[in-house]
Structure formats: C-alpha cells, structure tokens
Design a protein around this motif. Sequence first.
Motif, PDB file in Angstrom:
ATOM      1  N   GLY A 158       0.809  -1.223   0.000  1.00 54.40           N
ATOM      2  CA  GLY A 158       0.000   0.000   0.000  1.00 54.40           C
ATOM      3  C   GLY A 158       0.832   1.259   0.000  1.00 54.40           C
ATOM      4  N   VAL A 159       1.849   1.295   0.850  1.00 52.52           N
ATOM      5  CA  VAL A 159       2.684   2.503   0.956  1.00 52.52           C
ATOM      6  C   VAL A 159       3.462   2.737  -0.333  1.00 52.52           C
ATOM      7  CG1 VAL A 159       4.671   3.528   2.151  1.00 52.52           C
ATOM      8  CG2 VAL A 159       2.821   2.488   3.469  1.00 52.52           C
ATOM      9  N   SER A 160       4.033   1.696  -0.894  1.00 43.96           N
ATOM     10  CA  SER A 160       4.827   1.885  -2.118  1.00 43.96           C
ATOM     11  C   SER A 160       3.968   2.426  -3.256  1.00 43.96           C
ATOM     12  CB  SER A 160       5.506   0.581  -2.530  1.00 43.96           C
ATOM     13  OG  SER A 160       4.556  -0.410  -2.870  1.00 43.96           O
ATOM     14  N   THR A 161       2.777   1.896  -3.416  1.00 44.18           N
ATOM     15  CA  THR A 161       1.900   2.360  -4.486  1.00 44.18           C
ATOM     16  C   THR A 161       1.350   3.749  -4.178  1.00 44.18           C
ATOM     17  OG1 THR A 161       1.310   0.063  -4.859  1.00 44.18           O
ATOM     18  CG2 THR A 161      -0.037   1.710  -5.938  1.00 44.18           C
ATOM     19  N   ALA A 162       1.077   4.039  -2.911  1.00 49.38           N
ATOM     20  CA  ALA A 162       0.586   5.366  -2.533  1.00 49.38           C
ATOM     21  C   ALA A 162       1.637   6.441  -2.818  1.00 49.38           C
ATOM     22  CB  ALA A 162       0.188   5.384  -1.058  1.00 49.38           C
ATOM     23  N   VAL A 163       2.899   6.130  -2.561  1.00 44.90           N
ATOM     24  CA  VAL A 163       3.971   7.102  -2.824  1.00 44.90           C
ATOM     25  C   VAL A 163       4.056   7.387  -4.328  1.00 44.90           C
ATOM     26  CG1 VAL A 163       6.480   7.432  -2.788  1.00 44.90           C
ATOM     27  CG2 VAL A 163       5.306   6.600  -0.754  1.00 44.90           C
ATOM     28  N   VAL A 164       4.028   6.345  -5.130  1.00 37.86           N
ATOM     29  CA  VAL A 164       4.094   6.530  -6.585  1.00 37.86           C
ATOM     30  C   VAL A 164       2.885   7.351  -7.064  1.00 37.86           C
ATOM     31  CG1 VAL A 164       3.967   5.340  -8.814  1.00 37.86           C
ATOM     32  CG2 VAL A 164       5.469   4.480  -7.016  1.00 37.86           C
ATOM     33  N   SER A 165       1.708   7.033  -6.571  1.00 38.84           N
ATOM     34  CA  SER A 165       0.505   7.770  -6.978  1.00 38.84           C
ATOM     35  C   SER A 165       0.570   9.227  -6.539  1.00 38.84           C
ATOM     36  CB  SER A 165      -0.740   7.105  -6.404  1.00 38.84           C
ATOM     37  OG  SER A 165      -0.943   5.862  -7.021  1.00 38.84           O
ATOM     38  N   ALA A 166       1.124   9.491  -5.358  1.00 41.02           N
ATOM     39  CA  ALA A 166       1.266  10.873  -4.884  1.00 41.02           C
ATOM     40  C   ALA A 166       2.226  11.657  -5.777  1.00 41.02           C
ATOM     41  CB  ALA A 166       1.743  10.884  -3.434  1.00 41.02           C
ATOM     42  N   VAL A 167       3.317  11.027  -6.160  1.00 44.01           N
ATOM     43  CA  VAL A 167       4.289  11.695  -7.035  1.00 44.01           C
ATOM     44  C   VAL A 167       3.672  11.984  -8.400  1.00 44.01           C
ATOM     45  CG1 VAL A 167       6.480  11.361  -8.272  1.00 44.01           C
ATOM     46  CG2 VAL A 167       6.317  10.779  -5.847  1.00 44.01           C
ATOM     47  N   LEU A 168       2.861  11.063  -8.894  1.00 44.25           N
ATOM     48  CA  LEU A 168       2.267  11.214 -10.221  1.00 44.25           C
ATOM     49  C   LEU A 168       0.916  11.930 -10.212  1.00 44.25           C
ATOM     50  CD1 LEU A 168       3.139   7.718 -11.720  1.00 44.25           C
ATOM     51  CD2 LEU A 168       4.284   9.904 -12.123  1.00 44.25           C
ATOM     52  N   ASN A 169       0.448  12.371  -9.045  1.00 44.84           N
ATOM     53  CA  ASN A 169      -0.863  13.011  -8.950  1.00 44.84           C
ATOM     54  C   ASN A 169      -1.029  14.199  -9.900  1.00 44.84           C
ATOM     55  OD1 ASN A 169      -3.469  12.854  -7.535  1.00 44.84           O
ATOM     56  ND2 ASN A 169      -2.932  14.926  -6.863  1.00 44.84           N
TER      57      ASN A 169
ATOM     58  N   THR B 154      -6.676   9.593  -3.489  1.00 41.23           N
ATOM     59  CA  THR B 154      -5.761   8.719  -4.224  1.00 41.23           C
ATOM     60  C   THR B 154      -4.902   7.903  -3.271  1.00 41.23           C
ATOM     61  OG1 THR B 154      -5.699  10.182  -6.137  1.00 41.23           O
ATOM     62  CG2 THR B 154      -3.814   8.719  -5.846  1.00 41.23           C
ATOM     63  N   VAL B 155      -4.339   8.566  -2.272  1.00 44.57           N
ATOM     64  CA  VAL B 155      -3.465   7.877  -1.320  1.00 44.57           C
ATOM     65  C   VAL B 155      -4.249   6.847  -0.513  1.00 44.57           C
ATOM     66  CG1 VAL B 155      -2.057   8.203   0.757  1.00 44.57           C
ATOM     67  CG2 VAL B 155      -1.714   9.686  -1.218  1.00 44.57           C
ATOM     68  N   LEU B 156      -5.435   7.223  -0.046  1.00 47.69           N
ATOM     69  CA  LEU B 156      -6.249   6.273   0.720  1.00 47.69           C
ATOM     70  C   LEU B 156      -6.649   5.065  -0.124  1.00 47.69           C
ATOM     71  CD1 LEU B 156      -8.535   8.667   2.787  1.00 47.69           C
ATOM     72  CD2 LEU B 156      -6.727   7.166   3.649  1.00 47.69           C
ATOM     73  N   ARG B 157      -7.020   5.319  -1.378  1.00 48.01           N
ATOM     74  CA  ARG B 157      -7.384   4.209  -2.274  1.00 48.01           C
ATOM     75  C   ARG B 157      -6.211   3.243  -2.442  1.00 48.01           C
ATOM     76  NH1 ARG B 157      -7.729   6.546  -7.413  1.00 48.01           N
ATOM     77  NH2 ARG B 157      -5.538   6.029  -7.591  1.00 48.01           N
ATOM     78  N   GLU B 158      -5.027   3.785  -2.678  1.00 49.57           N
ATOM     79  CA  GLU B 158      -3.866   2.931  -2.900  1.00 49.57           C
ATOM     80  C   GLU B 158      -3.466   2.177  -1.634  1.00 49.57           C
ATOM     81  OE1 GLU B 158      -3.128   2.152  -5.720  1.00 49.57           O
ATOM     82  OE2 GLU B 158      -3.799   3.827  -6.928  1.00 49.57           O
ATOM     83  N   LEU B 159      -3.548   2.840  -0.486  1.00 48.02           N
ATOM     84  CA  LEU B 159      -3.215   2.153   0.763  1.00 48.02           C
ATOM     85  C   LEU B 159      -4.119   0.943   0.967  1.00 48.02           C
ATOM     86  CD1 LEU B 159      -2.590   5.137   3.197  1.00 48.02           C
ATOM     87  CD2 LEU B 159      -0.881   3.473   2.404  1.00 48.02           C
ATOM     88  N   LEU B 160      -5.408   1.128   0.720  1.00 41.78           N
ATOM     89  CA  LEU B 160      -6.357   0.039   0.931  1.00 41.78           C
ATOM     90  C   LEU B 160      -6.357  -0.972  -0.204  1.00 41.78           C
ATOM     91  CD1 LEU B 160      -9.324   2.127   2.348  1.00 41.78           C
ATOM     92  CD2 LEU B 160      -7.796   0.629   3.617  1.00 41.78           C
ATOM     93  N   TYR B 161      -6.598  -0.500  -1.406  1.00 47.22           N
ATOM     94  CA  TYR B 161      -6.752  -1.417  -2.536  1.00 47.22           C
ATOM     95  C   TYR B 161      -5.437  -2.100  -2.899  1.00 47.22           C
ATOM     96  CZ  TYR B 161      -7.524  -3.182  -7.201  1.00 47.22           C
ATOM     97  OH  TYR B 161      -7.587  -3.992  -8.292  1.00 47.22           O
TER      98      TYR B 161
END
Length: 89
Positions: free
Chosen positions: A18-29, A72-79
């Motif tokens: 979750g954290v790894s994908t959330a970081v990538v999504s935050a950078v690409l937001n 976005t971050v919450l979605r990635e952390l969970l999903y």
Amino acid sequence: AHKRMSATTVALDVACGGVSTAVVSAVLNPTDVIKTRRQIVGFSGASPLDMARAVARADGLKGLWLPGLQATVLRELLYSGCTKGLYPL
C-alpha cells in the motif's frame, strides 16, 4: 508444498504494498490533475504542459498536487495494499 505465512508477514506485505503504491501515486498526482482538468474543460487545443502551467498560475504548485491527493493515497493504501499484500496467499 504451501508454506504458511505469519500474520506479521502478511501485515507487513499489505503495508509495504500500500505505501509503495501510494507514494508513486502521490508523485504522479499532477498528471491525473491535468488529465481531469482537460476532460472537464474539453481538450480545447491546450497541451498538457499548457494546462499544467495554467493550473500552476491559478492555484500555485499545490494546485497540481492537492486535488484528489487524499482520496488517491487512501485508495492505494487500501486497494493496492490488499491486492499486493495478500497476493501470495
């Protein structure tokens, strides 16, 4: 033979996924913000770079990151956490 995983290992896998994908999504937001803005206003001939400049002029650099970032971050952390962390099971 199937090896049993401990609850700690599964929890760590879920958190890391979750954290790894959330970081990538935050950078690409910003790319998602630009895409969404272009869809809302119509493509009107403005390039993605022109749209980014317009957003930055109107709302500052935070205008490229903040809209939708929390969701976005919450979605990635969970999903993604569950998808990637529970995959080995």
